[in-house]
Design a protein around this motif. Structure first.
Motif, PDB file in Angstrom:
ATOM      1  N   ARG A   8       0.969  -1.665  -0.250  1.00  0.00           N
ATOM      2  CA  ARG A   8       0.423   0.121  -0.469  1.00  0.00           C
ATOM      3  C   ARG A   8       0.307   1.169   0.161  1.00  0.00           C
ATOM      4  NH1 ARG A   8      -3.195  -0.830   5.354  1.00  0.00           N
ATOM      5  NH2 ARG A   8      -3.577   1.580   4.801  1.00  0.00           N
ATOM      6  N   LEU A   9       2.358   1.276   0.116  1.00  0.00           N
ATOM      7  CA  LEU A   9       3.125   2.271   1.082  1.00  0.00           C
ATOM      8  C   LEU A   9       4.174   2.128   0.392  1.00  0.00           C
ATOM      9  CD1 LEU A   9       2.077   4.190   3.775  1.00  0.00           C
ATOM     10  CD2 LEU A   9       2.217   5.135   1.411  1.00  0.00           C
ATOM     11  N   ILE A  10       5.097   2.354   0.122  1.00  0.00           N
ATOM     12  CA  ILE A  10       6.376   2.523  -0.953  1.00  0.00           C
ATOM     13  C   ILE A  10       6.809   2.980  -0.219  1.00  0.00           C
ATOM     14  CG2 ILE A  10       8.683   1.184  -2.597  1.00  0.00           C
ATOM     15  CD1 ILE A  10       6.083  -0.646  -3.619  1.00  0.00           C
ATOM     16  N   PHE A  11       8.309   2.754   0.602  1.00  0.00           N
ATOM     17  CA  PHE A  11       8.740   4.163   0.809  1.00  0.00           C
ATOM     18  C   PHE A  11      10.528   3.967   0.183  1.00  0.00           C
ATOM     19  CE2 PHE A  11       6.345   3.668   4.024  1.00  0.00           C
ATOM     20  CZ  PHE A  11       6.105   5.216   4.771  1.00  0.00           C
ATOM     21  N   TRP A  12      10.676   4.696  -1.095  1.00  0.00           N
ATOM     22  CA  TRP A  12      12.427   4.665  -1.578  1.00  0.00           C
ATOM     23  C   TRP A  12      13.292   5.429  -1.336  1.00  0.00           C
ATOM     24  CZ3 TRP A  12      12.643   6.074  -7.389  1.00  0.00           C
ATOM     25  CH2 TRP A  12      14.055   6.043  -8.060  1.00  0.00           C
ATOM     26  N   GLU A  13      14.495   4.895  -0.514  1.00  0.00           N
ATOM     27  CA  GLU A  13      14.831   5.791  -0.542  1.00  0.00           C
ATOM     28  C   GLU A  13      16.234   6.674  -1.667  1.00  0.00           C
ATOM     29  OE1 GLU A  13      19.423   5.519   3.249  1.00  0.00           O
ATOM     30  OE2 GLU A  13      18.897   4.627   1.465  1.00  0.00           O
ATOM     31  N   THR A  14      15.698   7.606  -2.979  1.00  0.00           N
ATOM     32  CA  THR A  14      16.099   7.572  -3.142  1.00  0.00           C
ATOM     33  C   THR A  14      17.320   8.047  -3.470  1.00  0.00           C
ATOM     34  OG1 THR A  14      15.325  10.102  -3.456  1.00  0.00           O
ATOM     35  CG2 THR A  14      13.895   9.059  -3.975  1.00  0.00           C
ATOM     36  N   ASP A 254     -15.511   5.479  15.746  1.00  0.00           N
ATOM     37  CA  ASP A 254     -14.751   4.519  15.867  1.00  0.00           C
ATOM     38  C   ASP A 254     -13.899   3.929  15.537  1.00  0.00           C
ATOM     39  OD1 ASP A 254     -18.449   2.657  16.065  1.00  0.00           O
ATOM     40  OD2 ASP A 254     -16.323   3.001  17.689  1.00  0.00           O
ATOM     41  N   LEU A 255     -13.576   3.487  14.725  1.00  0.00           N
ATOM     42  CA  LEU A 255     -12.528   3.379  14.299  1.00  0.00           C
ATOM     43  C   LEU A 255     -11.936   3.696  12.926  1.00  0.00           C
ATOM     44  CD1 LEU A 255     -11.492  -0.501  14.384  1.00  0.00           C
ATOM     45  CD2 LEU A 255      -9.974   1.559  16.054  1.00  0.00           C
ATOM     46  N   HIS A 256     -13.013   4.162  12.064  1.00  0.00           N
ATOM     47  CA  HIS A 256     -13.616   4.966  10.776  1.00  0.00           C
ATOM     48  C   HIS A 256     -12.774   3.644   9.771  1.00  0.00           C
ATOM     49  CE1 HIS A 256      -9.744   7.082  11.810  1.00  0.00           C
ATOM     50  NE2 HIS A 256     -10.444   7.783  13.538  1.00  0.00           N
ATOM     51  N   SER A 257     -11.354   4.540   9.380  1.00  0.00           N
ATOM     52  CA  SER A 257     -10.603   4.454   8.147  1.00  0.00           C
ATOM     53  C   SER A 257      -9.006   3.803   8.429  1.00  0.00           C
ATOM     54  CB  SER A 257      -9.989   5.178   7.322  1.00  0.00           C
ATOM     55  OG  SER A 257      -9.211   5.774   7.928  1.00  0.00           O
ATOM     56  N   MET A 258      -9.119   2.800  10.308  1.00  0.00           N
ATOM     57  CA  MET A 258      -7.607   2.157  10.113  1.00  0.00           C
ATOM     58  C   MET A 258      -7.994   1.281  10.139  1.00  0.00           C
ATOM     59  SD  MET A 258      -7.594   4.752  14.086  1.00  0.00           S
ATOM     60  CE  MET A 258      -5.689   4.127  14.639  1.00  0.00           C
ATOM     61  N   THR A 259      -6.827   0.668   9.536  1.00  0.00           N
ATOM     62  CA  THR A 259      -6.721  -0.637   9.147  1.00  0.00           C
ATOM     63  C   THR A 259      -5.788  -1.603  10.885  1.00  0.00           C
ATOM     64  OG1 THR A 259      -4.631   0.021   8.616  1.00  0.00           O
ATOM     65  CG2 THR A 259      -6.473  -0.429   7.198  1.00  0.00           C
ATOM     66  N   LYS A 260      -4.223  -1.433  10.552  1.00  0.00           N
ATOM     67  CA  LYS A 260      -3.590  -1.925  11.229  1.00  0.00           C
ATOM     68  C   LYS A 260      -2.464  -1.475  11.826  1.00  0.00           C
ATOM     69  CE  LYS A 260      -2.147  -6.311  10.650  1.00  0.00           C
ATOM     70  NZ  LYS A 260      -0.445  -5.949  10.564  1.00  0.00           N
ATOM     71  N   GLY A 261      -1.694  -1.658  12.862  1.00  0.00           N
ATOM     72  CA  GLY A 261      -0.730  -1.200  13.606  1.00  0.00           C
ATOM     73  C   GLY A 261       0.776  -1.757  12.246  1.00  0.00           C
ATOM     74  N   CYS A 262       1.452  -2.067  12.640  1.00  0.00           N
ATOM     75  CA  CYS A 262       2.954  -2.347  12.073  1.00  0.00           C
ATOM     76  C   CYS A 262       2.584  -3.314  10.486  1.00  0.00           C
ATOM     77  CB  CYS A 262       3.932  -3.655  12.582  1.00  0.00           C
ATOM     78  SG  CYS A 262       5.648  -3.488  12.094  1.00  0.00           S
ATOM     79  N   LEU A 263       2.795  -2.623   9.717  1.00  0.00           N
ATOM     80  CA  LEU A 263       3.133  -2.519   8.566  1.00  0.00           C
ATOM     81  C   LEU A 263       3.891  -3.736   7.322  1.00  0.00           C
ATOM     82  CD1 LEU A 263      -0.083  -0.299   7.218  1.00  0.00           C
ATOM     83  CD2 LEU A 263      -0.399  -2.389   7.343  1.00  0.00           C
ATOM     84  N   ALA A 264       5.044  -2.962   8.038  1.00  0.00           N
ATOM     85  CA  ALA A 264       6.131  -3.943   7.575  1.00  0.00           C
ATOM     86  C   ALA A 264       5.935  -5.407   7.126  1.00  0.00           C
ATOM     87  CB  ALA A 264       7.102  -3.990   8.432  1.00  0.00           C
ATOM     88  N   GLY A 265       6.252  -5.971   5.729  1.00  0.00           N
ATOM     89  CA  GLY A 265       6.631  -6.301   5.390  1.00  0.00           C
ATOM     90  C   GLY A 265       4.973  -7.304   4.372  1.00  0.00           C
ATOM     91  N   THR A 266       3.680  -6.241   5.382  1.00  0.00           N
ATOM     92  CA  THR A 266       3.006  -6.794   4.853  1.00  0.00           C
ATOM     93  C   THR A 266       1.565  -5.736   4.452  1.00  0.00           C
ATOM     94  OG1 THR A 266       1.441  -6.056   6.512  1.00  0.00           O
ATOM     95  CG2 THR A 266       2.471  -8.316   6.650  1.00  0.00           C
ATOM     96  N   GLY A 267       2.226  -4.249   3.746  1.00  0.00           N
ATOM     97  CA  GLY A 267       1.952  -3.346   3.616  1.00  0.00           C
ATOM     98  C   GLY A 267       2.359  -2.677   2.749  1.00  0.00           C
ATOM     99  N   CYS A 269       6.829  -1.498   2.421  1.00  0.00           N
ATOM    100  CA  CYS A 269       8.237  -1.822   2.475  1.00  0.00           C
ATOM    101  C   CYS A 269       8.846  -1.038   2.107  1.00  0.00           C
ATOM    102  CB  CYS A 269       8.685  -2.700   0.844  1.00  0.00           C
ATOM    103  SG  CYS A 269       8.113  -2.721  -0.766  1.00  0.00           S
ATOM    104  N   PHE A 270      10.457  -0.505   1.890  1.00  0.00           N
ATOM    105  CA  PHE A 270      11.460  -0.153   2.333  1.00  0.00           C
ATOM    106  C   PHE A 270      12.438  -0.341   0.763  1.00  0.00           C
ATOM    107  CE2 PHE A 270      15.275   2.014   3.114  1.00  0.00           C
ATOM    108  CZ  PHE A 270      15.339   3.389   3.377  1.00  0.00           C
ATOM    109  N   ILE A 271      12.998   0.483   0.013  1.00  0.00           N
ATOM    110  CA  ILE A 271      13.725   0.734  -0.851  1.00  0.00           C
ATOM    111  C   ILE A 271      14.872   1.240  -0.569  1.00  0.00           C
ATOM    112  CG2 ILE A 271      14.506  -0.198  -3.606  1.00  0.00           C
ATOM    113  CD1 ILE A 271      11.439  -0.407  -3.586  1.00  0.00           C
ATOM    114  N   SER A 272      15.890   1.043  -0.100  1.00  0.00           N
ATOM    115  CA  SER A 272      17.531   1.206  -0.364  1.00  0.00           C
ATOM    116  C   SER A 272      17.584   2.455  -2.096  1.00  0.00           C
ATOM    117  CB  SER A 272      18.370   0.550   0.469  1.00  0.00           C
ATOM    118  OG  SER A 272      19.410   0.272  -0.467  1.00  0.00           O
ATOM    119  N   PHE A 278      13.375  -3.774   2.321  1.00  0.00           N
ATOM    120  CA  PHE A 278      13.966  -4.346   3.664  1.00  0.00           C
ATOM    121  C   PHE A 278      12.057  -3.785   3.889  1.00  0.00           C
ATOM    122  CE2 PHE A 278      17.492  -2.324   3.058  1.00  0.00           C
ATOM    123  CZ  PHE A 278      18.457  -3.090   3.725  1.00  0.00           C
ATOM    124  N   PRO A 279      11.487  -4.927   5.021  1.00  0.00           N
ATOM    125  CA  PRO A 279      10.484  -4.313   5.219  1.00  0.00           C
ATOM    126  C   PRO A 279       9.636  -3.589   5.901  1.00  0.00           C
ATOM    127  CG  PRO A 279      11.224  -6.492   6.415  1.00  0.00           C
ATOM    128  CD  PRO A 279      12.530  -5.561   6.094  1.00  0.00           C
TER     129      PRO A 279
END
Length: 364
Positions: A8-14, A254-267, A269-272, A278-279
């Motif tokens: 859902r989110l990809i963080f890329w260290e450009t 209530d919880l409105h649009s929230m999903t879950k906590g730690c998304l590392a490797g599930t939703g 990832c991080f690209i160096s 990496f997760p």
């Protein structure tokens, strides 16, 4: 691959290059210029093509400082042309009127600017550059004048924990659309300052409850990052408020649009900058490298990612916690403190109930 596990989110260290020397940075080898290991322009565009081949996440261009890459807008425009929603994470110090216009023209949807204090006296020492607070505020002003959506990122640590209300007021006064708080993770330079800057588990709990109360006010889009137990707090608070409503007492939403906590490797990832995957940006366990294999293959076949997608593999109190599927504990913080990324979250005060012993069936 189940749809629930698409990025859902990809963080890329450009780039690893940066014009600041922040004391909490996940990196310990930041340069003040571009480095040869950075993905080239061609490799960067190939990475974007790999992403859109199997998913449609938000792509966050980060660093280092992404604005020191001369081709950053060429890269952003390619991502936008391929249909990706693109955000930019920056320290804000390089954004003048011309730069703000280029960011808008590239099709970037949102810019996240780091403010680690409500004043220069708090922010500048943390960012290790006198004047960086004023420059970041000027950058935000230029962005807002161009109509850009701005998000304020704040790393919560001992130096600014008492300024959170003022930081939120500052974000509102700047016209920001969102405030995201990041709970310090002891990796990279964060290891060196952990004893000095890490807040206590009890303080984490207090901060996250304060954050929940502010979220109910609806003044800003709020998100707690690297604090998955916030989702446990939300579930507990909304359950209590539901009981109050049943008793005739008004309560928040209530919880409105929230999903879950730690998304590392599930939703997430991080690209160096070297193409390592990496997760997340704070969990230094490489799953592969896009220079050697397609991102989709890494995402779907990595053993580390597979383990993170199985809550039953969590250990310690996280393993027996009834909130583990909506929280999961910070895997990076567990790794940083114990060396085991599946261990329990070391900065959560919640004690899940112990399993009840099985009862023997009565005879007769």
């Amino acid at each position: 691959m189940a749809l629930e596990f698409l990025p859902r989110l990809i963080f890329w260290e450009t780039t690893a290059g940066c014009n600041l020397r922040c004391i909490h940075c996940r990196r310990i080898d930041v340069a003040d210029r571009l480095v040869p290991e950075d993905l080239s322009t061609a490799e960067s565009k190939q990475l974007i093509d790999q992403i859109v081949a199997f998913c449609n996440p938000i792509l966050v261009l980060s660093g280092g400082e992404p604005l020191i890459r001369p081709d950053i807008f060429d890269i952003a425009e390619h991502a936008v042309a391929r249909g990706l929603r693109v955000a930019l994470a920056t320290n804000g110090t390089l954004i003048d009127e011309h730069m703000a216009q280029r960011i808008v023209d590239a099709g970037i949807r949102r810019v996240a600017v780091s403010l680690d204090g409500a004043t220069a006296e708090t922010h500048d020492p943390f960012r290790a550059l006198p004047g960086s607070f004023a420059q970041a505020l000027e950058g935000i002003d230029h962005l807002r004048r161009q109509g850009m959506s701005v998000q304020v990122n704040t790393t919560v640590a001992r130096h600014n924990i008492d300024e959170l209300p003022q930081i939120m007021s500052l974000a509102l006064s700047l016209g920001a659309d969102a405030l995201h708080i990041f709970l310090l993770v002891p990796v990279g330079c964060g290891v060196e300052i952990a004893d000095e800057q890490m807040i206590s588990p009890r303080q984490y709990e207090e901060v996250l409850n304060w954050f929940y109360d502010r979220d109910q006010e609806g003044l800003l889009e709020l998100k707690a990052t690297c604090a998955p137990h916030y989702f446990r707090i939300v579930r507990q608070r909304t359950a209590a408020e539901k009981r109050q409503r049943l008793a005739g007492t008004a309560a928040a939403s209530d919880l409105h649009s929230m999903t879950k906590g730690c998304l590392a490797g599930t939703g997430v990832c991080f690209i160096s900058h070297k193409g390592e995957v990496f997760p997340c940006g704070y969990l230094p366990l490489p799953a592969g490298n896009v220079r050697a294999q397609p991102l989709q293959e890494i995402w779907e076949r990595s053993k580390v990612f597979s383990a993170l997608r199985e809550p039953e593999r969590l250990q310690g109190k996280c393993g027996r916690c009834e909130f583990k599927r909506i929280c999961g504990g910070c895997r990076a913080r567990a790794y940083g403190m114990t060396g085991n990324y599946l261990d329990e979250e070391p900065f959560c005060i919640y004690e899940p109930p112990l399993p009840q012993p099985a009862r023997l069936k009565e005879s007769g």
